[in-house]
Structure formats: structure tokens, C-alpha cells
Design a protein around this motif. Sequence first.
Motif, short mmCIF file in Angstrom:
data_model
loop_
_atom_site.label_atom_id
_atom_site.label_comp_id
_atom_site.label_asym_id
_atom_site.label_seq_id
_atom_site.Cartn_x
_atom_site.Cartn_y
_atom_site.Cartn_z
N MET A 1 0.81 -1.23 0.00
CA MET A 1 0.00 0.00 0.00
C MET A 1 0.84 1.28 0.00
N ARG A 2 2.16 1.12 0.15
CA ARG A 2 3.04 2.30 0.11
C ARG A 2 3.17 2.78 -1.32
N LEU A 3 2.92 4.06 -1.56
CA LEU A 3 2.96 4.61 -2.91
C LEU A 3 4.28 5.30 -3.17
N LYS A 4 4.82 5.07 -4.36
CA LYS A 4 6.03 5.81 -4.75
C LYS A 4 5.61 7.18 -5.25
N LYS A 5 4.40 7.25 -5.80
CA LYS A 5 3.89 8.52 -6.37
C LYS A 5 2.38 8.58 -6.15
N GLU A 6 1.89 9.73 -5.71
CA GLU A 6 0.44 9.88 -5.61
C GLU A 6 -0.14 9.95 -7.03
N PRO A 7 -1.25 9.26 -7.26
CA PRO A 7 -1.77 9.18 -8.64
C PRO A 7 -2.47 10.46 -9.09
N SER A 8 -2.36 10.74 -10.38
CA SER A 8 -3.18 11.78 -11.02
C SER A 8 -4.52 11.14 -11.39
N PHE A 9 -5.43 11.95 -11.87
CA PHE A 9 -6.70 11.42 -12.38
C PHE A 9 -6.44 10.42 -13.50
N GLU A 10 -5.50 10.75 -14.39
CA GLU A 10 -5.21 9.86 -15.52
C GLU A 10 -4.69 8.50 -15.00
N ASP A 11 -3.87 8.52 -13.95
CA ASP A 11 -3.40 7.26 -13.36
C ASP A 11 -4.59 6.44 -12.84
N MET A 12 -5.55 7.11 -12.22
CA MET A 12 -6.71 6.40 -11.67
C MET A 12 -7.59 5.85 -12.78
N ARG A 13 -7.74 6.62 -13.84
CA ARG A 13 -8.56 6.13 -14.96
C ARG A 13 -7.89 4.89 -15.56
N ALA A 14 -6.57 4.91 -15.64
CA ALA A 14 -5.83 3.75 -16.16
C ALA A 14 -5.98 2.56 -15.21
N ALA A 15 -5.95 2.80 -13.91
CA ALA A 15 -6.09 1.71 -12.93
C ALA A 15 -7.47 1.08 -13.03
N VAL A 16 -8.49 1.90 -13.24
CA VAL A 16 -9.86 1.40 -13.38
C VAL A 16 -9.96 0.56 -14.66
N ALA A 17 -9.37 1.05 -15.74
CA ALA A 17 -9.40 0.31 -17.02
C ALA A 17 -8.66 -1.02 -16.87
N ALA A 18 -7.51 -1.00 -16.17
CA ALA A 18 -6.71 -2.22 -16.00
C ALA A 18 -7.44 -3.23 -15.12
N TYR A 19 -8.28 -2.76 -14.23
CA TYR A 19 -9.04 -3.67 -13.35
C TYR A 19 -9.89 -4.61 -14.19
N GLY A 20 -10.51 -4.05 -15.21
CA GLY A 20 -11.14 -4.87 -16.23
C GLY A 20 -12.47 -5.51 -15.89
N LYS A 21 -12.93 -5.36 -14.66
CA LYS A 21 -14.23 -5.94 -14.30
C LYS A 21 -15.22 -4.80 -14.05
N PRO A 22 -16.51 -5.06 -14.23
CA PRO A 22 -17.47 -3.98 -13.96
C PRO A 22 -17.46 -3.58 -12.49
N LEU A 23 -17.54 -2.29 -12.24
CA LEU A 23 -17.55 -1.78 -10.87
C LEU A 23 -18.96 -1.37 -10.49
N LYS A 24 -19.39 -1.78 -9.29
CA LYS A 24 -20.68 -1.29 -8.78
C LYS A 24 -20.44 -0.19 -7.75
N GLU A 25 -19.40 -0.42 -6.94
CA GLU A 25 -19.11 0.52 -5.85
C GLU A 25 -17.60 0.66 -5.72
N ALA A 26 -17.14 1.86 -5.41
CA ALA A 26 -15.72 2.08 -5.15
C ALA A 26 -15.59 2.99 -3.94
N VAL A 27 -14.57 2.71 -3.13
CA VAL A 27 -14.40 3.44 -1.87
C VAL A 27 -13.02 4.07 -1.82
N PHE A 28 -12.95 5.39 -1.69
CA PHE A 28 -11.67 6.06 -1.43
C PHE A 28 -11.30 5.76 0.01
N CYS A 29 -10.19 5.05 0.20
CA CYS A 29 -9.81 4.66 1.56
C CYS A 29 -8.29 4.58 1.62
#
Length: 203
Positions: A40-68
Motif C-alpha cells: 500500500m506504500r505509494l512511490k507517487k500519488e496518482p493523477s486522475f489519468e493514473d486512476m482512470r488507467a487503474a480502473v481500465a486495468a481492473y477490467g471488471k465492472p464496478l458497482k461501488e468504489a471506496v476512497f480509503c
Amino acid sequence: MDNYLYELDGKVYLNITNQCSNRCEFCIRTNSDMLVGYNMRLKKEPSFEDMRAAVAAYGKPLKEAVFCGYGEPTYCMDTLTRTGAYLRSLGVRVRLNTNGQGRLINDRDIVPELVGAVDEVSVSLNEAERAAYQSLCHPRFGMFTHDEILDFAKDCKAAGLSVRFSVVDTIPNESIRRCRKIASQLGVPLIVRRHVSDNESYT
Ligand code: SF4
């Protein structure tokens, strides 16, 4: 590679920062950098583009997501609000888990920015009064932090967001009773979370 998105108990969580204004006695970050197999240790805090890429890479449909994650998400308001709005535009229900100190952290009122970016705000209340909160969570903003947490929750509710409080089940029963009273006076539900001491089994 940084883990910006992780799965836990069948839910999807978003890990956007390791910064936090608290040092809670019960924080699982103090056990290990690892959580159910994710570093969970991050080398870099993500930009919006990084998050959009992470969601795309997840590849499964999302119903709920939690910022935590391993930090307080309101340290990264741009990524939080843009990612939240993007996920909501895809029909995902978005929750923010927060220590309720986002206005102190950002030195501005962030409540209007949360409207449209998240559906629900879960505020860690953790204790029923200032001094006890200070001893348990050690907020960097000092003794009046607890007052602000209550005001923040109240203002989120007034802005039309769904709000809930949480406490950890290691605090005394009397504290839980008093937290329930505060929550009920504000018309906000309260959940009692079980304390997690094993990061890998999440128990
Ligand atoms: S607010 Fe959350 S991330 Fe920050 S120290 Fe407390 S438990 Fe850990």
C-alpha cells in the motif's frame, strides 16, 4: 508498480495517498506496508489519468468504489474529485472514507467539491469528545479537531450527501454509547467497525 486500486472483502477500494493528519493508535499502517497481498506504500500519488488507467486495468465492472487506502484521501482533492465524478458517470456508487479533517488539511471548504464527486461520506468519529479523540488519534491540528469533524459531517449532510459515522470496537462501551448519542442528535447513522490486527487475513 503502485497499487492505486485494491480488492477487499469483494469490494473495490482506491488508494490515492499515504499522507494523513492523524496517527491513530489502531491504524493498520503501523503493522505493515502490506494489506491482503497489496503493497500500500505509494512511490507517487496518482493523477486522475493514473486512476482512470487503474480502473481500465481492473477490467471488471464496478458497482461501488471506496476512497480509503493507506492515508487520508482529502490530501489529494483534484484526483479524488475528478476520479469520483468519472466513476459516477459510469454508474459506480462512490464512497469517501475520511477522518473528517479535509477542510483543515486544504484550508478551504471542500464540501461543495465533494458534491457530484461522491455519493456517500463515511467519517471516522472514533471518540465522543475532544480530549479522548486527541489521545486516540493524535490529530496534527490539535484539540479542536473533534469539533471540526462534527461540523464537517453536519455540513456534508446539509449539502445532500449521504453521511455515516464509524468507530472502532476497541474504544470503551461508554464511548460507543456517547458516539451513538452524538450521531443520533445529528441524524447520522453510526457503524461500529471491528478492529483489524492482522493485515493479511484482515481480521
Ligand atoms: S485517519 Fe486512518 S489512515 Fe490516518 S492514522 Fe487514522 S486510521 Fe490511519
